[in-house]
Design an enzyme around this catalytic site. Structure first.
Site, PDB file in Angstrom:
ATOM      1  N   GLU A  49       0.798  -1.219   0.000  1.00  0.00           N
ATOM      2  CA  GLU A  49       0.000   0.000   0.000  1.00  0.00           C
ATOM      3  C   GLU A  49       0.838   1.280   0.000  1.00  0.00           C
ATOM      4  O   GLU A  49       0.478   2.269   0.651  1.00  0.00           O
ATOM      5  CB  GLU A  49      -0.969   0.008   1.196  1.00  0.00           C
ATOM      6  CG  GLU A  49      -2.029  -1.067   1.114  1.00  0.00           C
ATOM      7  CD  GLU A  49      -3.194  -0.836   2.073  1.00  0.00           C
ATOM      8  OE1 GLU A  49      -3.076   0.034   2.962  1.00  0.00           O
ATOM      9  OE2 GLU A  49      -4.208  -1.525   1.932  1.00  0.00           O
ATOM     10  N   GLU A  67      -5.310  -9.055   1.279  1.00  0.00           N
ATOM     11  CA  GLU A  67      -6.145  -8.832   2.463  1.00  0.00           C
ATOM     12  C   GLU A  67      -7.603  -8.801   1.999  1.00  0.00           C
ATOM     13  O   GLU A  67      -7.906  -8.246   0.950  1.00  0.00           O
ATOM     14  CB  GLU A  67      -5.832  -7.495   3.155  1.00  0.00           C
ATOM     15  CG  GLU A  67      -4.455  -7.384   3.771  1.00  0.00           C
ATOM     16  CD  GLU A  67      -4.222  -6.001   4.400  1.00  0.00           C
ATOM     17  OE1 GLU A  67      -5.184  -5.209   4.500  1.00  0.00           O
ATOM     18  OE2 GLU A  67      -3.062  -5.708   4.776  1.00  0.00           O
TER      19      GLU A  67
END
Length: 460
Positions: A166, A267
């Site tokens: 990220e 995720e």
């Protein structure tokens, strides 16, 4: 990682270490448990000739604030492996590891349980700064990244490495960091091949940001073969106890059809409206297996953010308290086993066109930063001992031959010759130079045996 502490640290940062490059000593393979290695070929992962689906969980007890390596603590990992067996998972992701520690006991215990590990090569001390990426991409950082590879590539159940997590998010300025993340991916893959290691897949774990999701995905799969990722993963929280259509997963599958390399969710597990983990049924269905290779549920350990399904005791040896989601996740996995056959995968891979600059994507060049000269030397000399989790960090460790100077020529990460295979028993497996290669060693050996047998027959 979804944590009030973890998001600012790991989402803003992304991987960097310091040590004099020296040859890495190999440990005797006999100390290691053995499982079939996982390789990337086509747009899928393979365990030998069997399609491999990621059916796992994200694992970082204590979050980033603890700065602890759960794979270096035998008591902790043995306690949690018992719970992993109850869940029925086959993969864990670990965000923070100590590249100066020994991991034999925990990695062997995981292998004995049939569990693979995906390792984030970065940690909060050694990482790329998303808003000032240039200075943080330096040889001190790469030394830590390469030392992490040295430590974990030797285990057959190391499934893959993440080059970042990220780094690019909904702040449009962060898209400028994409060049550096992609350069790290290139450097990791070149290091693996230069050191003669088996081709453990390397890819990136992205935030699921609507305005740049596909641009980032295309960027990680464009350019020369050495610059492309082995896979692309993203963190997706859009399935909120809903269904395939309402979550928008049907459109994501459509958008990624024909993408060219393996995709999985690094995720998932939205908390809104409760959780029944219907995502598992979708991921294991023929709606998705032609494009996706499973995913990792976030997360195992219960933290303040409320995502965890196991409450970790204050005393290491005490029993774990299973939360409501524990049985639900185990039931979802049991009710939706991995499909048989090839799942409709695409056998060929292809690169895609690099995205062009616009208001949501500020990358205006297809060229990547050149690897720092000091890091280039590690390709032949090795990274040496890792700095671990108590080093000085690398964000401001540039200067001299430690920093990148200019852009690289496309194809500069291509490795034509490798060192002697080292590490696991399956050291020569898989793809290091481009998507879709297969392990050729067994066929070569079989061919030699056939030729020698025929020659011996003719001589009799």
């Amino acid at each position: 990682m979804r944590s009030s502490v973890l998001v600012p640290v790991l989402a803003t940062l992304l991987g960097l270490g310091s040590a004099k490059p020296t040859a890495t000593e190999q440990e005797p393979p006999s100390k290691r448990a053995s499982v079939p290695t996982v390789t990337a070929s086509g747009n899928a992962f393979w365990q030998g000739d069997k399609r491999f689906y990621v059916r796992g969980i994200d694992y970082q007890p204590g979050g980033s604030s603890a700065m602890a390596d759960p794979l270096a603590d035998t008591t902790v990992c043995q306690r949690d492996i018992a719970q992993f067996k109850k869940l029925g998972i086959n993969t864990i992701r670990v965000y923070i590891t100590d590249n100066s520690a020994n991991h034999d006991e925990c990695m062997n215990a995981l292998a004995d349980a049939g569990i693979y590990v995906i390792i984030d090569a970065n940690n909060p001390l050694y990482s790329i700064n998303r808003l000032d990426p240039g200075p943080s991409y330096n040889a001190v950082y790469l030394q830590s990244v390469f030392a992490t590879i040295d430590e974990f590539v030797k285990y057959d159940n190391t499934m893959a490495f993440f080059s970042g997590n990220e780094v690019i998010n909904d702040d449009v300025k962060s898209t400028k960091a994409a060049r550096y993340v992609k350069a790290v991916t290139r450097d990791m893959r070149a290091y693996i091949k230069s050191r003669g290691y088996r081709a453990v897949p390397v890819g990136y774990s992205a935030a699921d940001v609507a305005q740049n999701r596909m641009q980032l995905a295309h960027y990680m799969n464009c350019g020369t073969d050495d610059e492309r990722s082995d896979f692309f993963a993203f963190n997706d929280y859009s399935w909120c106890n809903s269904n395939f259509q309402d979550s928008g997963w049907d459109q994501k599958v459509k958008n990624f059809t024909g993408y060219g390399i393996a995709i999985f969710l690094s995720e998932y597990g939205c908390l809104t409206n409760g959780r029944d983990f219907g995502e598992v049924a979708a991921l294991m269905s023929d709606k998705m297996t032609g494009v996706y290779s499973g995913g990792l549920m976030y997360e195992y350990a219960l933290e303040e953010n409320g995502y965890g399904i196991a409450k970790i005791p204050s005393t290491k040896a005490s029993a774990v308290q299973e939360q409501d989601g524990f049985d639900k996740f185990a039931s979802a996995l049991k009710a939706n086993p991995a499909p048989t056959g090839d799942g409709g995968f695409t056998s060929t891979t292809r690169s895609v066109a690099c995205p062009t600059k616009d208001g949501n994507w500020l990358v205006d060049s297809t060229l990547l930063p050149a690897i720092p000269a000091a890091a280039q030397k590690m390709m032949s000399n090795g990274a040496g001992k890792g700095p671990g989790l108590k080093g000085d960090g690398s964000q401001n460790a540039g200067g001299g031959d430690s920093e990148s100077t200019g852009d690289a020529t496309p194809g500069s990460g291509t490795v034509s010759e490798t060192g002697k295979p080292s590490g696991s028993k399956n050291a020569a497996a898989g793809r290091a130079g481009g998507p879709g290669s297969v392990e050729k060693a067994p066929f070569v050996v079989a061919g030699l045996v056939a030729v020698l047998t025929l020659t011996g027959t003719l001589l009799l």
